[in-house]
Write an enzyme that holds these catalytic residues in place. Sequence first.
Site: not given
Length: 316
Positions: A83, A199
């Site tokens: 991320s 993610d």
Amino acid sequence: MKRRHFLGASAAMLLAACSTGPKPTPTLPSQPVVTPPVATLPPRPVRIGLALGGGAARGFAHIGVIKALEAQGIHADIVTGTSAGSVVAALYASGMDGFTLNKLALTMDEAAIADWALPFGTKFGGWLKGEALQNYVNRLVKQRPIEQMKLPLGIVATDLKTGERILFRRGNTGQAVRASSSVPGVFQPVSIQGHDYVDGGLVEPVPVDAAREMGAEFVIAVNISADPSSQKNGGQSGVLLQTTAIMGQSINKMALARADIVIRPDLPDMSGSDFTARNRAILAGEQATAAVLASLRDKLALARTRPLPTGTVATQ
């Protein structure tokens, strides 16, 4: 008279016998006991992995960590990111040092990256494509794919269909970073070769295991995730970031236990959407690294005296 003569003769014979008997062994001076030296292995190169975790705007702290490590002559051989950490990991792997990253962060034009401001945080909400993030990263790394970086680079994302972790080690760098940063509910999933990805923080908030898979013998993990109970996240984006943090808590604890050193920048009151606190986050990264430096040096020195794992070859 004869008796006296006999006794005298007997005494003389007895003395003669005593003088020809065994004599005491002379005492030799004691010699010091010499202990043979203990064989020690000479220091050897150790492949250091730097695992940069997710945490939205708190990701700027990674830059402070890199600056502090470089100031002490500690450089990663492998870098992995999840991320927000994937953004910094990609730029670092491309050859940027800590000071270059610092300058880039402080001069970043938010208007030019508005559609990728989440998960770093902004006033925008809803479904975002993240194309600006992809283009931004590719421009900074000069369009180089992952496999052509100066450092081996691994970027973690989540397969939306199977929930499995994917470790990108080849392909479009910006696209992989975009996939790793695609918080569900904020960004649209990223489609790569027929698979949709979101993610990476859902499966590996701090990519320690990814660094091990890539050959790291000594892993420095940077955990920028916040305690969910300390965060005040309002609005849609805040709720989604909070949900992601909660989901990754237990996974994170297990992964961090497998790291050699964990660096935890102290940003208790910085939310994942506070894009304006970048300078404070960088400073927190530097301070957190300084706090563990003595332990880091000791553990790294010990690792350099251990035998090579079976089947591996030392590299400079």
